[in-house]
Write a protein that holds these residues in place. Structure first.
Motif, PDB file in Angstrom:
ATOM      1  N   ARG A 275       1.120  -0.582  -0.216  1.00  0.00           N
ATOM      2  CA  ARG A 275       0.625   0.254   0.352  1.00  0.00           C
ATOM      3  C   ARG A 275       0.641   1.348  -0.135  1.00  0.00           C
ATOM      4  O   ARG A 275       1.496   1.369   0.935  1.00  0.00           O
ATOM      5  CB  ARG A 275      -0.837   0.001   0.774  1.00  0.00           C
ATOM      6  N   VAL A 276       0.624   1.682  -1.039  1.00  0.00           N
ATOM      7  CA  VAL A 276       1.925   3.263  -1.377  1.00  0.00           C
ATOM      8  C   VAL A 276       1.008   4.181  -1.098  1.00  0.00           C
ATOM      9  O   VAL A 276      -0.148   4.720  -1.525  1.00  0.00           O
ATOM     10  CB  VAL A 276       2.596   3.180  -2.349  1.00  0.00           C
ATOM     11  N   ALA A 277       1.813   5.230  -0.626  1.00  0.00           N
ATOM     12  CA  ALA A 277       0.962   7.034   0.002  1.00  0.00           C
ATOM     13  C   ALA A 277       2.179   8.111  -0.340  1.00  0.00           C
ATOM     14  O   ALA A 277       3.166   7.611   0.209  1.00  0.00           O
ATOM     15  CB  ALA A 277       0.802   6.639   1.799  1.00  0.00           C
ATOM     16  N   ILE A 278       1.419   8.804  -1.529  1.00  0.00           N
ATOM     17  CA  ILE A 278       2.166   9.913  -2.016  1.00  0.00           C
ATOM     18  C   ILE A 278       2.072  10.632  -1.001  1.00  0.00           C
ATOM     19  O   ILE A 278       0.865  11.168  -1.269  1.00  0.00           O
ATOM     20  CB  ILE A 278       2.089   9.336  -3.341  1.00  0.00           C
ATOM     21  N   GLU A 279       3.094  11.348  -0.294  1.00  0.00           N
ATOM     22  CA  GLU A 279       2.431  12.710   0.124  1.00  0.00           C
ATOM     23  C   GLU A 279       1.984  13.969  -0.944  1.00  0.00           C
ATOM     24  O   GLU A 279       3.121  14.330  -1.561  1.00  0.00           O
ATOM     25  CB  GLU A 279       3.461  13.472   1.129  1.00  0.00           C
ATOM     26  N   GLN A 280       1.176  14.276  -0.600  1.00  0.00           N
ATOM     27  CA  GLN A 280       1.042  15.660  -1.612  1.00  0.00           C
ATOM     28  C   GLN A 280       1.106  17.239  -1.159  1.00  0.00           C
ATOM     29  O   GLN A 280       1.714  18.515  -2.063  1.00  0.00           O
ATOM     30  CB  GLN A 280      -0.357  16.203  -2.098  1.00  0.00           C
ATOM     31  N   GLY A 281       1.261  17.279   0.973  1.00  0.00           N
ATOM     32  CA  GLY A 281       1.034  18.509   1.276  1.00  0.00           C
ATOM     33  C   GLY A 281       0.651  18.264   2.395  1.00  0.00           C
ATOM     34  O   GLY A 281      -0.254  16.985   3.274  1.00  0.00           O
ATOM     35  N   VAL A 282       0.739  19.545   3.739  1.00  0.00           N
ATOM     36  CA  VAL A 282      -0.005  19.134   5.014  1.00  0.00           C
ATOM     37  C   VAL A 282      -1.437  20.259   5.069  1.00  0.00           C
ATOM     38  O   VAL A 282      -0.873  21.394   4.267  1.00  0.00           O
ATOM     39  CB  VAL A 282       0.850  19.500   5.299  1.00  0.00           C
ATOM     40  N   ARG A 283      -2.554  19.709   5.361  1.00  0.00           N
ATOM     41  CA  ARG A 283      -3.187  21.231   6.337  1.00  0.00           C
ATOM     42  C   ARG A 283      -3.399  21.034   7.358  1.00  0.00           C
ATOM     43  O   ARG A 283      -3.219  19.802   8.210  1.00  0.00           O
ATOM     44  CB  ARG A 283      -4.426  21.032   5.133  1.00  0.00           C
ATOM     45  N   THR A 284      -3.819  21.726   7.931  1.00  0.00           N
ATOM     46  CA  THR A 284      -4.389  22.219   9.320  1.00  0.00           C
ATOM     47  C   THR A 284      -6.189  22.266   9.497  1.00  0.00           C
ATOM     48  O   THR A 284      -6.764  22.863   8.839  1.00  0.00           O
ATOM     49  CB  THR A 284      -4.025  22.920  10.095  1.00  0.00           C
ATOM     50  N   ALA A 285      -6.775  21.642  10.200  1.00  0.00           N
ATOM     51  CA  ALA A 285      -8.473  20.970  10.298  1.00  0.00           C
ATOM     52  C   ALA A 285      -8.800  21.341  11.944  1.00  0.00           C
ATOM     53  O   ALA A 285      -7.939  19.786  12.707  1.00  0.00           O
ATOM     54  CB  ALA A 285      -8.632  20.483   9.122  1.00  0.00           C
ATOM     55  N   PRO A 286     -10.092  20.987  11.894  1.00  0.00           N
ATOM     56  CA  PRO A 286     -10.177  20.065  13.494  1.00  0.00           C
ATOM     57  C   PRO A 286      -9.954  19.476  13.298  1.00  0.00           C
ATOM     58  O   PRO A 286     -10.814  18.540  12.379  1.00  0.00           O
ATOM     59  CB  PRO A 286     -11.975  20.995  14.062  1.00  0.00           C
ATOM     60  N   VAL A 329     -10.089  11.920  13.814  1.00  0.00           N
ATOM     61  CA  VAL A 329     -10.600  11.983  12.416  1.00  0.00           C
ATOM     62  C   VAL A 329     -10.698  13.921  11.818  1.00  0.00           C
ATOM     63  O   VAL A 329     -10.910  14.244  13.103  1.00  0.00           O
ATOM     64  CB  VAL A 329     -12.152  11.640  12.600  1.00  0.00           C
ATOM     65  N   GLU A 330     -10.509  13.946  10.764  1.00  0.00           N
ATOM     66  CA  GLU A 330     -10.594  15.020  10.622  1.00  0.00           C
ATOM     67  C   GLU A 330     -11.971  15.880  10.394  1.00  0.00           C
ATOM     68  O   GLU A 330     -12.882  14.638  10.309  1.00  0.00           O
ATOM     69  CB  GLU A 330     -10.274  15.279   9.007  1.00  0.00           C
ATOM     70  N   ILE A 331     -12.502  17.243  10.637  1.00  0.00           N
ATOM     71  CA  ILE A 331     -13.796  17.994  10.822  1.00  0.00           C
ATOM     72  C   ILE A 331     -13.534  18.252   9.670  1.00  0.00           C
ATOM     73  O   ILE A 331     -13.220  19.710  10.028  1.00  0.00           O
ATOM     74  CB  ILE A 331     -14.575  17.383  12.412  1.00  0.00           C
ATOM     75  N   LEU A 332     -14.838  17.727   8.984  1.00  0.00           N
ATOM     76  CA  LEU A 332     -14.837  19.177   8.070  1.00  0.00           C
ATOM     77  C   LEU A 332     -15.499  20.220   8.539  1.00  0.00           C
ATOM     78  O   LEU A 332     -15.709  21.574   7.606  1.00  0.00           O
ATOM     79  CB  LEU A 332     -14.896  18.611   6.985  1.00  0.00           C
ATOM     80  N   SER A 333     -16.757  19.657   9.146  1.00  0.00           N
ATOM     81  CA  SER A 333     -17.936  20.338   9.795  1.00  0.00           C
ATOM     82  C   SER A 333     -18.705  20.048  10.170  1.00  0.00           C
ATOM     83  O   SER A 333     -18.959  19.319  10.641  1.00  0.00           O
ATOM     84  CB  SER A 333     -18.853  21.065   8.325  1.00  0.00           C
ATOM     85  N   GLY A 334     -19.486  20.941  11.505  1.00  0.00           N
ATOM     86  CA  GLY A 334     -20.330  20.081  12.389  1.00  0.00           C
ATOM     87  C   GLY A 334     -19.353  20.991  13.590  1.00  0.00           C
ATOM     88  O   GLY A 334     -20.811  20.780  14.720  1.00  0.00           O
ATOM     89  N   LEU A 335     -18.480  21.293  14.275  1.00  0.00           N
ATOM     90  CA  LEU A 335     -17.582  21.186  15.243  1.00  0.00           C
ATOM     91  C   LEU A 335     -16.404  22.328  14.773  1.00  0.00           C
ATOM     92  O   LEU A 335     -16.316  22.550  13.732  1.00  0.00           O
ATOM     93  CB  LEU A 335     -17.188  20.115  16.061  1.00  0.00           C
ATOM     94  N   ALA A 336     -16.470  22.935  15.726  1.00  0.00           N
ATOM     95  CA  ALA A 336     -15.059  24.237  15.023  1.00  0.00           C
ATOM     96  C   ALA A 336     -14.413  23.975  16.999  1.00  0.00           C
ATOM     97  O   ALA A 336     -14.759  23.254  18.107  1.00  0.00           O
ATOM     98  CB  ALA A 336     -16.106  25.445  16.040  1.00  0.00           C
ATOM     99  N   ALA A 337     -13.542  24.591  17.034  1.00  0.00           N
ATOM    100  CA  ALA A 337     -12.144  24.209  18.044  1.00  0.00           C
ATOM    101  C   ALA A 337     -12.237  24.571  19.796  1.00  0.00           C
ATOM    102  O   ALA A 337     -13.554  25.816  19.759  1.00  0.00           O
ATOM    103  CB  ALA A 337     -11.021  25.372  17.242  1.00  0.00           C
ATOM    104  N   GLY A 338     -12.157  23.652  19.954  1.00  0.00           N
ATOM    105  CA  GLY A 338     -12.395  23.729  21.779  1.00  0.00           C
ATOM    106  C   GLY A 338     -14.159  23.141  21.795  1.00  0.00           C
ATOM    107  O   GLY A 338     -14.052  23.343  22.670  1.00  0.00           O
ATOM    108  N   ASP A 339     -14.399  22.636  20.833  1.00  0.00           N
ATOM    109  CA  ASP A 339     -16.007  22.109  21.372  1.00  0.00           C
ATOM    110  C   ASP A 339     -16.132  21.001  21.854  1.00  0.00           C
ATOM    111  O   ASP A 339     -14.528  20.051  21.743  1.00  0.00           O
ATOM    112  CB  ASP A 339     -16.750  21.550  20.284  1.00  0.00           C
ATOM    113  N   ARG A 340     -16.408  20.961  23.368  1.00  0.00           N
ATOM    114  CA  ARG A 340     -15.889  19.438  24.027  1.00  0.00           C
ATOM    115  C   ARG A 340     -17.034  18.045  23.482  1.00  0.00           C
ATOM    116  O   ARG A 340     -19.264  18.499  23.514  1.00  0.00           O
ATOM    117  CB  ARG A 340     -16.462  19.547  25.183  1.00  0.00           C
ATOM    118  N   VAL A 341     -16.572  17.181  23.059  1.00  0.00           N
ATOM    119  CA  VAL A 341     -17.673  15.912  22.680  1.00  0.00           C
ATOM    120  C   VAL A 341     -17.131  15.368  23.765  1.00  0.00           C
ATOM    121  O   VAL A 341     -16.299  14.985  24.657  1.00  0.00           O
ATOM    122  CB  VAL A 341     -17.284  15.677  20.979  1.00  0.00           C
TER     123      VAL A 341
END
Length: 372
Positions: A275-286, A329-341
């Motif tokens: 299983r090969v993974a080719i890196e494209q870049g780095v991003r920051t997300a909640p 798990v990356e959260i694309l929508s539904g939560l914001a930084a600092g939310d308690r779950v």
């Protein structure tokens, strides 16, 4: 008769008491659910849960594809003729150098041909020496000596050809590598194309894998890749793209790329799925831990811890999940930084139910942002 009536009355009373006990038990259970326990609303007797805090985390954009491991050089050792094996000069799994003898085939005719060729060379040498001596004395013409010299060179060429045919009866390793398993022994009859053994150069492993043509803009020779193999769990092997094919497959609309992975200890074997993974870049997300996300059909949800009239409650929130990496798990929508779950045990939680965060203060450390 009196005793009989007495027992009937007693049984009816006992049955009535049992029914009353069941009704009272159900009533108290409903009160507990509605009021969060004996303490009533806000009494802090809700379901005990662990807490996680949504926090920014770095995720790596990757192209993930499946390839097959190959040796840097691989060959099947075969014979070009039908002949008996007289000697096996290797052992299974042996590492050999380039040119090392592996198998000797029966060569009685070739040995006889060498003896005959040597005799012809000796005869031609004697004639040449005699005619040269006579020519130097002026007894024989010079052309006779020259003809004898030509005959000598022809005899020597015949000897070289006979020795080459004899050499073909000794099969050698074409390059350095590791031999595979073999079942041949002295006396085995081999046929043209029949595999005697295999030879692989596995100091470096090559992996060919297809990449959709839309990624051609980000592919380049020398780009780093990481590879994982089922036999070695989650251990990552590092390598680089060596070559990219010049053609795109018209049916699959993909291009074949070749990666090279160093293989100390020969842990990767030819034929393994990679299983090969080719890196494209780095991003920051909640992000939240994997245990905090519950999947339902094609969607996902979490339980956000919120304060209400009855204290802390678990609110079901639909989220859009993205990449999964390093247990988060990356959260694309539904939560914001600092939310308690709710961090775990989601199958025991009901929407809007009161919860108690385990531990003093009810705060969990936010996941640390790390780069791959």
């Amino acid at each position: 008769m009196i005793k009989r009536h007495f027992f009937l009355v007693a049984a009816a009373v006992l049955l009535g008491l049992m029914v009353l006990a069941v009704v009272l038990r159900m009533a108290f259970a409903d009160d507990d659910k509605a009021g969060g326990g004996p303490g009533g609303p806000g009494g802090g007797r809700g379901q005990a849960v662990s807490e996680a805090v949504t926090a920014p985390r770095q995720f790596t954009d990757e192209i993930r594809v499946l390839g097959v491991a190959r040796g840097r050089r691989s060959v099947n050792i075969t014979s070009s003729t039908s002949e008996l094996i007289t000697r096996v000069l290797f052992t299974d799994g042996q590492r050999v150098a380039a040119g090392a003898p592996l198998v000797e085939l029966q060569a009685r005719e070739e040995d006889a041909g060498i003896i005959e060729a040597r005799a012809q060379v000796a005869q031609a040498q004697r004639q040449y020496d005699r005619y040269r001596t006579l020519a130097d004395r002026g007894i024989a013409p010079r052309v006779t000596a020259e003809d004898a010299e030509t005959a000598l060179e022809s005899a020597r060429a015949s000897l070289s050809a006979a020795q080459a045919r004899r050499g073909d009866r000794l099969i050698r390793a074409p390059f350095a590598g590791v031999l595979g398993l073999s079942s041949v022994t002295a006396g085995t009859l081999v046929n043209p194309g029949g595999v005697i053994t295999t030879l692989d150069d596995i100091d470096v492993i090559r992996v060919d894998f297809p990449v959709p043509e839309r990624y051609l803009g980000v592919l380049r020779a020398g780009a780093p890749i990481s590879a994982r193999i089922d036999a070695w769990g989650d251990e990552a092997f590092s390598g680089r793209i060596a070559l990219i094919d010049t053609r795109v497959n018209e049916q699959t609309r993909s291009v074949t790329a070749r990666a090279e992975i160093p293989n100390p200890g020969a842990r990767i074997r030819p034929g393994m799925a990679v299983r090969v993974a080719i890196e494209q870049g780095v991003r920051t997300a909640p992000a939240v831990p994997e245990s905090a996300v519950q999947y339902e059909g094609e969607g996902a949800f979490v339980y956000r811890i919120a304060r209400g009239e009855r204290g802390q409650t678990a609110q079901r929130v639909e989220v859009e999940a993205g990449a999964v990496e390093g247990g988060f798990v990356e959260i694309l929508s539904g939560l914001a930084a600092g939310d308690r779950v709710v961090g775990s045990g989601l199958n025991r939680i009901q929407p809007g139910a009161p919860v108690t965060v385990a531990g003093r203060g009810g705060r969990a450390a936010a996941p640390r942002t790390t780069a791959r």
